[in-house]
Design an enzyme around this catalytic site. Structure first.
Site, PDB file in Angstrom:
ATOM      1  N   ARG A 104       0.812  -1.212   0.000  1.00 27.56           N
ATOM      2  CA  ARG A 104       0.000   0.000   0.000  1.00 27.56           C
ATOM      3  C   ARG A 104       0.850   1.268   0.000  1.00 27.56           C
ATOM      4  O   ARG A 104       0.314   2.374  -0.124  1.00 27.56           O
ATOM      5  CB  ARG A 104      -0.921   0.017   1.228  1.00 27.56           C
ATOM      6  CG  ARG A 104      -2.149  -0.865   1.139  1.00 27.56           C
ATOM      7  CD  ARG A 104      -3.235  -0.282   0.223  1.00 27.56           C
ATOM      8  NE  ARG A 104      -3.673   1.033   0.640  1.00 27.56           N
ATOM      9  CZ  ARG A 104      -4.613   1.284   1.542  1.00 27.56           C
ATOM     10  NH1 ARG A 104      -5.213   0.277   2.152  1.00 27.56           N
ATOM     11  NH2 ARG A 104      -4.961   2.509   1.844  1.00 27.56           N
ATOM     12  N   LYS A 105       2.163   1.127   0.162  1.00 26.90           N
ATOM     13  CA  LYS A 105       3.031   2.290   0.235  1.00 26.90           C
ATOM     14  C   LYS A 105       3.483   2.706  -1.167  1.00 26.90           C
ATOM     15  O   LYS A 105       3.202   2.037  -2.163  1.00 26.90           O
ATOM     16  CB  LYS A 105       4.225   2.014   1.136  1.00 26.90           C
ATOM     17  CG  LYS A 105       3.838   1.594   2.549  1.00 26.90           C
ATOM     18  CD  LYS A 105       2.896   2.601   3.195  1.00 26.90           C
ATOM     19  CE  LYS A 105       2.621   2.303   4.662  1.00 26.90           C
ATOM     20  NZ  LYS A 105       1.746   1.136   4.870  1.00 26.90           N
ATOM     21  N   VAL A 106       4.208   3.819  -1.245  1.00 30.19           N
ATOM     22  CA  VAL A 106       4.579   4.401  -2.548  1.00 30.19           C
ATOM     23  C   VAL A 106       5.516   3.482  -3.319  1.00 30.19           C
ATOM     24  O   VAL A 106       5.390   3.320  -4.531  1.00 30.19           O
ATOM     25  CB  VAL A 106       5.203   5.797  -2.336  1.00 30.19           C
ATOM     26  CG1 VAL A 106       5.740   6.361  -3.647  1.00 30.19           C
ATOM     27  CG2 VAL A 106       4.161   6.750  -1.754  1.00 30.19           C
TER      28      VAL A 106
END
Length: 396
Positions: free
Chosen positions: A200-202
């Site tokens: 879910r992170k960049v």
């Protein structure tokens, strides 16, 4: 909206557009390059923590302006080790935002310390010196600030306040890679910062995390702690032409990252600037399209920095005709995957009975916010669908 609309004129054709239909809330930007890097790591014969992890640590630390990077298995384990480095334990209090994923507060409990929940400012969802000072006591031994949803906290103000109070500031930068404060990367100049590479992170390594610091002694200890407390790493033993009998200097953990994950991370790190630029472009477009819809207050850059829009959240005001949960249901019916806003940890069952001061802003944001879809390969047509659903429900 016409084809000549300047908002749509630069509609890109992404290389990895999701299939038509349901719009996901997040899609990692992964492709053949990451697949080849992972395969090369497998074929190298070294798949555990090894040379690619070392390379990833160096590259990541350089990217955020830190002297040392220590790769670990998750941001949660990064937070745990950072608090161990500060020698925190029973009887110590650590000020944390309740408005954060529950791992932030849990890490404090892992070392036996007591998390003290502070409120946040509404505009950013982050701690401020005033909100920390409101709950600080003589037992406060550290402050754990979060760069919430990729919106950078004002760490210059927080560091100055913590220096005055004589307590260290740790940064939970799980969502922060690619965001800036005063033109420099989040994490630059931090005593200790913890990072996440969850999908879910960049950028992602599947699972994984990192601690960054400028302190060489802390870095040495953290590397030892992530590997059962051994004084000699597996890579060092392998590289030696003579047998090495390792010692275990303290109780440690198995918090290692694999070379397969690090290989993917190196490719992702090379894409970081493009990913952040695209996310900021889409966030700006959301802002223009949502402008004029009553009852919606989108997240924006703070005055002290620029966000990476790891999450694009909107706060519902009294002007919007339905509540957050009903709006999530409306979006789901339209084939749009949105999520509730950031959790309020002090309201979760795990913290039942855990005393907390009044946290009105935290509870308002948690109750009335939602996260809209935003990902690198999102098309303008998909964005238009999201905005159309929000506008239609606002109209009644």
């Amino acid at each position: 909206m016409s084809a000549q609309d300047p908002v749509r004129a630069q509609d890109p054709v992404p290389a990895q557009a999701p299939a038509p239909g349901r719009i996901p809330v997040m899609v990692p930007w992964l492709g053949e390059e990451e697949a080849r890097a992972a395969a090369d790591a497998v074929l190298s014969g070294w798949v555990a923590q090894g040379p690619r992890v070392t390379e990833f640590e160096r590259a990541f630390a350089e990217r955020v302006g830190a002297e040392h990077g220590i790769a670990v298995s998750s941001c949660t384990t990064a937070l745990h080790l950072a608090l161990i480095a500060l020698d925190l334990g029973p009887g110590d209090e650590v000020v944390v935002p309740s408005l954060s994923f529950i791992a932030t507060a849990n890490a404090v409990r892992y070392v036996g310390a007591h998390p003290v929940f502070a409120d946040v400012e509404e505009a950013t969802g982050n701690l401020t010196p005033d909100t920390v000072d409101a709950v600080r006591t003589p037992r406060t031994k550290a402050v754990l600030a979060v760069h919430q949803g990729g919106v950078p906290a004002d760490v210059h103000a927080l560091r100055a306040a913590c220096a005055d109070w004589g307590v260290p500031l740790v940064e939970d930068a799980a969502c922060g890679i690619g965001a800036t404060v005063g033109g420099k990367s989040v994490g630059h100049g931090a005593l200790l910062a913890a990072w996440s590479f969850h999908p879910r992170k960049v950028i992602t390594t599947g699972e994984g995390g990192m601690v960054t610091t400028d302190d060489a002694q802390w870095a040495q200890r953290l590397r030892r702690l992530r590997e059962h407390g051994m004084n000699v790493s597996a890579a060092q033993r392998h590289a030696s032409s003579k047998p090495i009998a390792e010692s275990y200097l303290e109780v440690g953990y198995n918090y290692r990252m694999t070379d397969i994950q690090a290989a993917v991370g190196l490719v992702q790190l090379g894409k970081l600037d493009a990913i952040v630029a695209r996310r900021r472009e889409l966030a700006a477009r959301y802002g223009r399209l949502l402008d004029g819809i009553p009852g919606l207050r989108p997240v924006r850059d703070p005055g002290h920095g620029e966000g990476n829009f790891q999450s694009y959240w909107v706060l519902l005001t009294e002007d919007y005709p339905v509540g957050r949960d009903e709006l999530l249901a409306v979006l789901a019916e339209a084939g749009i995957s949105a999520r509730r806003g950031i959790m309020a940890s002090h309201l979760e069952p795990a913290y039942a009975g855990h005393a907390a001061a009044p946290l009105p802003v935290t509870e308002r944001i948690s109750r009335d916010s939602l996260i809209l879809p935003l990902f690198h390969t999102m098309t303008h047509d998909q964005q238009d669908r999201v905005v159309a659903a929000l506008r239609a429900r606002a109209a009644g």
